[in-house]
Enzyme design. Structure first.
Site, PDB file in Angstrom:
ATOM      1  N   GLU A  42      -5.559  96.033   1.399  1.00 54.43           N
ATOM      2  CA  GLU A  42      -4.572  96.521   2.263  1.00 54.43           C
ATOM      3  C   GLU A  42      -3.419  97.737   1.794  1.00 54.43           C
ATOM      4  O   GLU A  42      -3.091  98.696   2.579  1.00 54.43           O
ATOM      5  CB  GLU A  42      -3.710  95.111   2.714  1.00 54.43           C
ATOM      6  CG  GLU A  42      -4.406  94.373   3.369  1.00 54.43           C
ATOM      7  CD  GLU A  42      -5.140  94.640   4.614  1.00 54.43           C
ATOM      8  OE1 GLU A  42      -4.845  95.823   5.167  1.00 54.43           O
ATOM      9  OE2 GLU A  42      -6.308  94.058   4.817  1.00 54.43           O
ATOM     10  N   HIS A  71      -5.629 100.885   2.470  1.00 52.96           N
ATOM     11  CA  HIS A  71      -4.742 101.363   3.937  1.00 52.96           C
ATOM     12  C   HIS A  71      -3.623 102.277   3.919  1.00 52.96           C
ATOM     13  O   HIS A  71      -3.499 103.307   4.371  1.00 52.96           O
ATOM     14  CB  HIS A  71      -4.871 100.115   4.857  1.00 52.96           C
ATOM     15  CG  HIS A  71      -6.212  99.618   5.177  1.00 52.96           C
ATOM     16  ND1 HIS A  71      -7.260 100.522   5.701  1.00 52.96           N
ATOM     17  CD2 HIS A  71      -6.535  98.444   5.589  1.00 52.96           C
ATOM     18  CE1 HIS A  71      -8.425  99.812   5.865  1.00 52.96           C
ATOM     19  NE2 HIS A  71      -7.961  98.346   5.703  1.00 52.96           N
TER      20      HIS A  71
END
Length: 184
Positions: free
Chosen positions: A135, A138
């Site tokens: 994550e 990202h």
């Protein structure tokens, strides 16, 4: 490491406490080569609960984190024990804003107990570090990768998470402007 040195703030969400996140700081600092801090108070998650789904809306939690930490100059990662969903998906391990400052990760489906098996705390910790790395990738502008060993590979099962590990492949590390490629 991105051009500007960054820091990571881990924030407990829901029933998790700062002490629950302490074992993650060292491995994440090793992967990203930067300072990892832990926010000392849990962020309430009740507002994001969807009773029809019996899950928590990851997008709403991301918005709350942005509102709570508007002046933080690094990345903020909420970590929760709540089961998460995204509007177009039945469930998610986590969600990160592409090129944004925030991400949320759930340890709920990373625990063997979710699947009716004996709890394996060390495996859960490794999986959680891997998904936080995914994550965070990202937030540094990375999309999903095809390399089976890269943390940015899309994972549908805990076995796939175990296979890929917390390291970024060479291509993803380069695209993230030199992000660390060391495994946790």
């Amino acid at each position: 490491m991105p051009a500007a040195r960054t820091s990571i703030l881990l924030a407990p969400v829901g029933s998790l406490a700062a002490d629950d996140l302490a074992p993650l700081a060292g491995p994440l600092a090793g992967v990203f080569g930067c300072k990892v801090q832990i926010f000392d108070a849990a962020i309430d998650s009740a507002f994001a609960y969807d009773p029809g789904r019996r899950q928590f809306d990851a997008s709403k939690l991301l918005l709350r984190m942005l509102a709570l930490f508007p002046d933080h100059h690094g990345k903020v990662v909420g970590v929760t024990g709540d089961d998460l969903f995204a509007p177009c998906l039945t469930w998610v391990y986590g969600q990160g804003q592409v090129d944004g400052p925030a991400a949320i990760v759930s340890r709920r489906r990373l625990d063997e107990a979710f699947y009716g098996r004996a709890t394996a705390p060390e495996a859960e910790r490794r999986r959680l570090v891997t998904e936080i790395c995914h994550e965070l990738g990202h937030t540094f502008g990375l999309l999903h990768c095809r390399d089976e060993r890269c943390a940015m590979r899309w994972s549908e099962t805990v076995e796939e998470i175990e296979q890929k590990g917390a390291a970024l492949c060479f291509g993803c590390a380069r695209r993230a402007r030199g992000f660390a490629t060391r495994a946790a």
